[in-house]
Design a protein around this motif. Structure first.
Motif, PDB file in Angstrom:
ATOM      1  N   THR A  49    -123.225   9.978 -59.250  1.00  0.00           N
ATOM      2  CA  THR A  49    -123.576   8.579 -58.980  1.00  0.00           C
ATOM      3  C   THR A  49    -123.042   8.137 -57.619  1.00  0.00           C
ATOM      4  OG1 THR A  49    -123.297   8.268 -61.350  1.00  0.00           O
ATOM      5  CG2 THR A  49    -123.550   6.291 -60.023  1.00  0.00           C
TER       6      THR A  49
ATOM      7  N   ARG B 252    -114.119  18.560 -60.676  1.00  0.00           N
ATOM      8  CA  ARG B 252    -115.107  17.654 -60.074  1.00  0.00           C
ATOM      9  C   ARG B 252    -115.011  17.653 -58.543  1.00  0.00           C
ATOM     10  NH1 ARG B 252    -118.263  13.711 -62.617  1.00  0.00           N
ATOM     11  NH2 ARG B 252    -118.062  13.706 -64.869  1.00  0.00           N
TER      12      ARG B 252
ATOM     13  N   ARG C 252    -116.717  20.813 -57.225  1.00  0.00           N
ATOM     14  CA  ARG C 252    -118.157  20.660 -57.449  1.00  0.00           C
ATOM     15  C   ARG C 252    -118.763  19.719 -56.409  1.00  0.00           C
ATOM     16  NH1 ARG C 252    -120.389  16.249 -61.175  1.00  0.00           N
ATOM     17  NH2 ARG C 252    -122.424  16.927 -61.926  1.00  0.00           N
TER      18      ARG C 252
END
Ligand code: AMP
Ligand code: MN
Ligand code: MN
Ligand code: MN
Length: 285
Positions: free
Chosen positions: A139, A103, A106
């Motif tokens: 988010t 993550r 990314r």
């Protein structure tokens, strides 16, 4: 006819993933809204479970352990909820740790993609909203893009950025469907297809998705959830019956400012479906 009128809310997110409230704040809000059976289902993460269980007990609510696993299926990201598993099981803990990996990289690539369209500093900006360093998500980027005035709200962010074909989107390989279902079921839980109405499958692809999910041992589908329309309650209620799946209900609440549906406020499950909590009665704490 309503079969089981229990205010169960089995899908929401805390600061341990991409929600804005702590497990304790969520438990208090759920209780205030009349929730009787609650589950915290953070993305790819179960480190909030002990706190959530204690908070549920302090509020006098029943509790099921929960998580929402990111899965790559047929080139799309889908979400599989796990409920009622043993959160100390080593297999699910290792699987989720592996799923969380990547993550950070990314996120750096997402930031580079946004910089290419003139929006700078998004990685650092998103980090300010991150409660769990292993769980930087789209988010958190969305919150930064709202704060910096690029978009009016997070829904506008996902219309213009961070989704397939838009600036800032970075494809990612998550867990396989087989892995996610196995981690949950081997830890004594039940695997549930989250918000099926949100995916862009053709009818044939959706059928294949449900079939493969069942073949791996998946047992439930979310029918009443924050992102479904009333027509989708009916459609996925029918699919639950067609595929002999248990039905679940959950708001997918993330934040008082962002979420349209509050904890515990959804309609009841349609009648003639078997609620997932009936099959999980022995796992309720
Ligand atoms: P990630 O796991 O980093 O890919 O982020 C996925 C999260 O982004 C989801 O769990 C939602 O909270 C949020 N999200 C994705 N698509 C949308 C959308 N169209 N509108 C609002 N939130 C979205
Ligand atoms: Mn989310
Ligand atoms: Mn989801
Ligand atoms: Mn969710």
């Amino acid at each position: 006819m309503i079969k089981t009128v229990l205010n169960a809310d089995l899908h929401c997110h805390s600061v341990v993933s991409d929600g804005t409230l702590t497990p304790e704040e969520l438990a208090a809000r759920a209780k205030a809204n009349g929730v009787e059976l609650w589950a915290l289902t953070d993305h790819d993460e179960i480190s909030g479970q002990t706190r959530a269980l204690a908070a549920a007990k302090a509020q006098g609510m029943q509790y099921l352990t929960g998580t929402e696993i990111s899965v790559t299926f047929a080139g799309q990201t889908v979400h599989i909820l796990g409920l009622g598993f043993d959160h100390e099981n080593a297999g699910i803990q290792q699987g989720l740790r592996k799923t969380r990996g990547g993550r950070g990289e990314r996120a750096q690539e997402m930031s580079e993609g946004l910089a290419q369209v003139g929006i700078h500093g998004c990685y650092e900006g998103a980090l300010k909203y991150v409660g769990n360093p292993e769980l930087i998500s789209r988010t958190h980027f969305a919150r930064y893009l709202v704060e910096s005035g690029v978009c009016a709200d997070t829904h506008e962010v996902f219309r213009k950025f961070l989704t397939d074909g838009k600036p800032g989107f970075v494809p990612h390989r998550w867990a396989s469907l087989k892995e996610a279902v196995q981690w949950i079921t081997e830890a004594k839980g039940i695997a549930i297809i989250a918000h099926p109405g949100r995916y862009n499958f053709t009818p044939n692809e959706e059928f294949a998705f449900f079939m493969e999910f069942k073949n791996h041992g998946g047992q439930g589908v979310e029918v009443v959830t924050g992102s479904h329309t009333v027509a989708e309650y009916v459609k996925y209620g029918d699919m639950a019956k067609e595929f002999d799946l248990l039905a679940s209900r959950g708001s997918d609440f993330h934040s008082p400012e962002e979420s349209r549906i509050d904890l515990g406020t959804l309609p009841w499950l349609p009648g003639q479906l078997t609620p997932v909590w009936e099959a999980l009665a022995h796992r309720i704490q």
